[in-house]
Design a protein around this motif. Structure first.
Motif, PDB file in Angstrom:
ATOM      1  N   PHE A 184      59.470   5.426  32.950  1.00 34.68           N
ATOM      2  CA  PHE A 184      59.095   4.558  34.188  1.00 34.68           C
ATOM      3  C   PHE A 184      59.425   3.243  34.029  1.00 34.68           C
ATOM      4  CE2 PHE A 184      55.252   4.235  31.578  1.00 34.68           C
ATOM      5  CZ  PHE A 184      54.968   2.813  31.688  1.00 34.68           C
ATOM      6  N   ARG A 185      59.173   2.516  35.224  1.00 33.02           N
ATOM      7  CA  ARG A 185      59.385   1.189  35.140  1.00 33.02           C
ATOM      8  C   ARG A 185      58.527   0.667  36.272  1.00 33.02           C
ATOM      9  NH1 ARG A 185      65.189  -0.336  38.087  1.00 33.02           N
ATOM     10  NH2 ARG A 185      65.075   0.641  40.063  1.00 33.02           N
ATOM     11  N   CYS A 186      58.164  -0.741  36.123  1.00 30.66           N
ATOM     12  CA  CYS A 186      57.273  -1.235  37.084  1.00 30.66           C
ATOM     13  C   CYS A 186      58.206  -1.693  38.264  1.00 30.66           C
ATOM     14  CB  CYS A 186      56.679  -2.715  36.748  1.00 30.66           C
ATOM     15  SG  CYS A 186      55.296  -2.224  35.086  1.00 30.66           S
ATOM     16  N   CYS A 187      57.504  -1.387  39.581  1.00 31.33           N
ATOM     17  CA  CYS A 187      58.258  -1.889  40.806  1.00 31.33           C
ATOM     18  C   CYS A 187      57.477  -3.128  41.444  1.00 31.33           C
ATOM     19  CB  CYS A 187      58.689  -0.453  41.525  1.00 31.33           C
ATOM     20  SG  CYS A 187      57.089   0.243  42.023  1.00 31.33           S
ATOM     21  N   ALA A 188      56.256  -2.922  41.326  1.00 32.54           N
ATOM     22  CA  ALA A 188      55.469  -4.009  41.859  1.00 32.54           C
ATOM     23  C   ALA A 188      54.063  -4.090  41.124  1.00 32.54           C
ATOM     24  CB  ALA A 188      55.165  -3.843  43.226  1.00 32.54           C
ATOM     25  N   ALA A 189      53.237  -5.008  41.383  1.00 32.95           N
ATOM     26  CA  ALA A 189      52.116  -5.112  40.605  1.00 32.95           C
ATOM     27  C   ALA A 189      51.322  -3.740  40.883  1.00 32.95           C
ATOM     28  CB  ALA A 189      51.314  -6.391  41.245  1.00 32.95           C
ATOM     29  N   ASP A 190      50.850  -3.381  39.592  1.00 29.52           N
ATOM     30  CA  ASP A 190      50.110  -2.120  39.639  1.00 29.52           C
ATOM     31  C   ASP A 190      50.815  -0.765  40.094  1.00 29.52           C
ATOM     32  OD1 ASP A 190      47.944  -3.317  38.512  1.00 29.52           O
ATOM     33  OD2 ASP A 190      47.059  -4.001  40.340  1.00 29.52           O
ATOM     34  N   ARG A 191      52.114  -1.157  40.151  1.00 27.67           N
ATOM     35  CA  ARG A 191      53.023  -0.036  40.794  1.00 27.67           C
ATOM     36  C   ARG A 191      54.097   0.299  39.830  1.00 27.67           C
ATOM     37  NH1 ARG A 191      51.680   1.696  46.168  1.00 27.67           N
ATOM     38  NH2 ARG A 191      50.543   0.243  47.003  1.00 27.67           N
ATOM     39  N   TRP A 192      54.470   1.834  39.847  1.00 28.77           N
ATOM     40  CA  TRP A 192      55.794   2.084  38.995  1.00 28.77           C
ATOM     41  C   TRP A 192      56.547   3.118  39.615  1.00 28.77           C
ATOM     42  CZ3 TRP A 192      52.549   4.607  34.524  1.00 28.77           C
ATOM     43  CH2 TRP A 192      51.696   5.765  34.702  1.00 28.77           C
ATOM     44  N   GLU A 193      57.759   3.493  39.066  1.00 26.04           N
ATOM     45  CA  GLU A 193      58.531   4.542  39.589  1.00 26.04           C
ATOM     46  C   GLU A 193      59.374   5.217  38.277  1.00 26.04           C
ATOM     47  OE1 GLU A 193      61.972   3.254  41.726  1.00 26.04           O
ATOM     48  OE2 GLU A 193      62.356   1.760  40.502  1.00 26.04           O
ATOM     49  N   TYR A 194      59.447   6.371  38.453  1.00 29.90           N
ATOM     50  CA  TYR A 194      59.894   7.131  37.250  1.00 29.90           C
ATOM     51  C   TYR A 194      61.295   7.626  37.430  1.00 29.90           C
ATOM     52  CZ  TYR A 194      55.145   8.221  35.528  1.00 29.90           C
ATOM     53  OH  TYR A 194      53.840   8.241  34.944  1.00 29.90           O
ATOM     54  N   CYS A 195      62.061   7.859  36.229  1.00 33.48           N
ATOM     55  CA  CYS A 195      63.383   8.411  36.417  1.00 33.48           C
ATOM     56  C   CYS A 195      63.408   9.735  36.551  1.00 33.48           C
ATOM     57  CB  CYS A 195      63.888   7.928  34.757  1.00 33.48           C
ATOM     58  SG  CYS A 195      65.839   8.417  34.808  1.00 33.48           S
ATOM     59  N   LEU A 196      64.207  10.174  37.308  1.00 30.33           N
ATOM     60  CA  LEU A 196      64.195  11.582  37.625  1.00 30.33           C
ATOM     61  C   LEU A 196      65.246  12.364  36.746  1.00 30.33           C
ATOM     62  CD1 LEU A 196      64.512  11.040  41.525  1.00 30.33           C
ATOM     63  CD2 LEU A 196      62.647  11.727  40.162  1.00 30.33           C
ATOM     64  N   PRO A 197      65.221  13.571  36.809  1.00 31.51           N
ATOM     65  CA  PRO A 197      66.062  14.443  35.780  1.00 31.51           C
ATOM     66  C   PRO A 197      67.630  14.125  36.060  1.00 31.51           C
ATOM     67  CG  PRO A 197      64.263  15.673  36.424  1.00 31.51           C
ATOM     68  CD  PRO A 197      64.266  14.480  37.270  1.00 31.51           C
ATOM     69  N   SER A 198      67.818  13.832  37.148  1.00 32.41           N
ATOM     70  CA  SER A 198      69.495  13.171  37.778  1.00 32.41           C
ATOM     71  C   SER A 198      69.805  12.095  37.286  1.00 32.41           C
ATOM     72  CB  SER A 198      69.389  13.339  39.305  1.00 32.41           C
ATOM     73  OG  SER A 198      68.488  12.437  39.995  1.00 32.41           O
ATOM     74  N   CYS A 199      68.843  11.451  36.333  1.00 36.37           N
ATOM     75  CA  CYS A 199      69.374  10.107  35.696  1.00 36.37           C
ATOM     76  C   CYS A 199      69.242   8.711  36.690  1.00 36.37           C
ATOM     77  CB  CYS A 199      70.464  10.282  35.015  1.00 36.37           C
ATOM     78  SG  CYS A 199      70.678  11.481  34.009  1.00 36.37           S
ATOM     79  N   VAL A 200      68.367   8.867  37.753  1.00 37.42           N
ATOM     80  CA  VAL A 200      68.196   7.871  38.793  1.00 37.42           C
ATOM     81  C   VAL A 200      66.893   7.699  38.952  1.00 37.42           C
ATOM     82  CG1 VAL A 200      70.563   8.150  39.777  1.00 37.42           C
ATOM     83  CG2 VAL A 200      68.404   9.290  40.817  1.00 37.42           C
ATOM     84  N   TRP A 201      66.423   6.466  39.424  1.00 37.62           N
ATOM     85  CA  TRP A 201      65.194   6.193  39.697  1.00 37.62           C
ATOM     86  C   TRP A 201      64.769   6.570  41.006  1.00 37.62           C
ATOM     87  CZ3 TRP A 201      62.644   4.477  35.690  1.00 37.62           C
ATOM     88  CH2 TRP A 201      63.166   3.624  34.859  1.00 37.62           C
ATOM     89  N   SER A 202      63.286   7.083  41.020  1.00 33.43           N
ATOM     90  CA  SER A 202      63.021   7.730  42.107  1.00 33.43           C
ATOM     91  C   SER A 202      62.925   7.116  43.278  1.00 33.43           C
ATOM     92  CB  SER A 202      61.447   8.032  41.792  1.00 33.43           C
ATOM     93  OG  SER A 202      60.528   7.374  41.680  1.00 33.43           O
ATOM     94  N   GLY A 203      62.671   5.601  43.582  1.00 32.88           N
ATOM     95  CA  GLY A 203      62.825   5.021  44.374  1.00 32.88           C
ATOM     96  C   GLY A 203      61.281   4.767  45.161  1.00 32.88           C
ATOM     97  N   ASN A 204      60.362   5.614  44.683  1.00 29.97           N
ATOM     98  CA  ASN A 204      58.847   5.765  45.292  1.00 29.97           C
ATOM     99  C   ASN A 204      57.969   4.819  44.199  1.00 29.97           C
ATOM    100  OD1 ASN A 204      56.384   6.492  46.291  1.00 29.97           O
ATOM    101  ND2 ASN A 204      56.205   8.523  45.224  1.00 29.97           N
ATOM    102  N   CYS A 205      57.952   3.518  44.846  1.00 28.42           N
ATOM    103  CA  CYS A 205      56.949   2.689  44.149  1.00 28.42           C
ATOM    104  C   CYS A 205      55.551   3.085  44.276  1.00 28.42           C
ATOM    105  CB  CYS A 205      57.360   1.405  44.546  1.00 28.42           C
ATOM    106  SG  CYS A 205      56.629   0.073  43.277  1.00 28.42           S
ATOM    107  N   ALA A 206      55.149   4.032  43.551  1.00 27.21           N
ATOM    108  CA  ALA A 206      53.701   4.353  43.363  1.00 27.21           C
ATOM    109  C   ALA A 206      52.717   3.499  42.835  1.00 27.21           C
ATOM    110  CB  ALA A 206      53.600   5.831  43.036  1.00 27.21           C
ATOM    111  N   TYR A 207      51.495   3.579  43.314  1.00 22.20           N
ATOM    112  CA  TYR A 207      50.481   2.671  42.639  1.00 22.20           C
ATOM    113  C   TYR A 207      50.046   3.498  41.370  1.00 22.20           C
ATOM    114  CZ  TYR A 207      45.837   0.846  42.012  1.00 22.20           C
ATOM    115  OH  TYR A 207      44.502   0.273  41.399  1.00 22.20           O
ATOM    116  N   CYS A 208      49.641   2.721  40.254  1.00 26.10           N
ATOM    117  CA  CYS A 208      49.399   3.282  38.882  1.00 26.10           C
ATOM    118  C   CYS A 208      48.079   2.517  38.461  1.00 26.10           C
ATOM    119  CB  CYS A 208      50.491   2.846  37.983  1.00 26.10           C
ATOM    120  SG  CYS A 208      50.941   1.136  37.987  1.00 26.10           S
TER     121      CYS A 208
END
Length: 215
Positions: A184-208
Motif C-alpha cells: 500500500f501507499r499513503c494517498c492522504a492523511a490517514d488514508r491509503w491505497e493498495y497495489c492490485l494484482p494487475s500491478c497498478v494502484w487501486s485509486g481508492n484512497c481509503a481511510y485507514c
C-alpha cells in the motif's frame, strides 16, 4: 635327302637310299623331316654361343627371351632432373620455427569473457591463421536478458552490460509490486491505497486510521 649312286657292272646303275650308308648320312647331314619318335634337337645358334640354363645370347638378352629389368636399367642412368635451387623456407631468419605456437592479445568473447587467440608455425616456417582461444571469465547472462526468478509478479530482473543480473525492477507498464495484496501507499492523511494484482494502484484512497501510522 642325299642319294648315293652306286656304279656296278658296266651298263647298270642302282640308286640306294641313305639308310644303306649311315656314315654318309652323318657326314652330309640327314635332311629328312623328323618322324614321330625321333628326338628332334634344335639347331645350335649361329653366333657360336651355346645356350644353356641362365646363358645369354651375344645380343645381351637372356636365353629365355626376357628383357632386362627396366628398373635396373633406369637406375644406371644419370639423374636428368635439374638441381633444386629453391631457398630453404626454414633457413635462419624465417618468421618462425616449425611447430612453434604464439598467443595474441586478449579479446572479448562470449558473455563478457576474454580469450587469447593462438596461431601455430607450419612445416614451411610460416605462421598459420589465428584461431580463437578458450573463452574464460564469462558472466551468467547476456546483456538485456530478463528473468522473474526471486521477484514479485509485477517485477523482473534485467542482465546488465557487465553480464550480471541486476535487482528486481518493475515490468514495463507496471506501477507497483503487488506483494500478494500487502503493498500500500499513503494517498492522504490517514488514508491509503493498495497495489492490485494487475500491478497498478487501486485509486481508492481509503481511510485507514490507526492502521496506517505512516500516513
Amino acid at each position: 635327302m642325299v642319294l648315293l649312286w652306286l656304279v656296278g657292272c658296266p651298263g647298270s646303275t642302282e640308286i640306294l637310299p641313305p639308310q644303306a650308308f649311315p656314315e654318309a648320312s652323318i657326314a652330309y647331314g640327314d635332311s629328312r623331316p623328323p618322324r614321330p619318335g625321333d628326338d628332334a634337337q634344335p639347331d645350335a645358334p649361329h653366333d657360336g654361343t651355346a645356350l644353356g640354363d641362365g646363358a645369354s645370347r651375344t645380343d645381351g638378352a637372356p636365353a629365355d627371351g626376357r628383357r632386362p629389368d627396366a628398373r635396373a636399367r633406369d637406375a644406371r642412368l644419370p639423374d636428368a632432373r635439374p638441381p633444386d635451387t629453391r631457398p630453404d623456407p626454414c633457413a635462419p631468419g624465417a618468421p618462425c620455427t616449425a611447430g612453434q605456437t604464439e598467443e595474441g592479445a586478449p579479446q572479448g568473447c562470449g558473455r563478457c569473457g576474454t580469450q587469447r587467440p593462438k596461431r601455430q608455425c607450419s612445416a614451411t616456417c610460416t605462421w598459420g591463421a589465428w584461431a580463437p582461444g578458450t573463452c574464460g571469465g564469462e558472466g551468467p547472462c547476456d546483456p538485456g536478458d530478463t528473468r522473474t526468478t526471486g521477484c514479485d509478479t509485477c517485477a523482473r530482473k534485467v542482465c546488465g552490460q557487465n553480464c550480471q543480473w541486476g535487482g528486481c525492477t518493475l515490468k514495463p507498464g507496471a506501477q507497483c509490486e503487488w506483494r500478494a495484496g500487502a503493498h500500500f501507499r499513503c494517498c492522504a492523511a490517514d488514508r491509503w491505497e493498495y497495489c492490485l494484482p494487475s500491478c497498478v494502484w487501486s485509486g481508492n484512497c481509503a481511510y485507514c486510521g490507526s492502521n496506517c501510522p505512516e500516513c
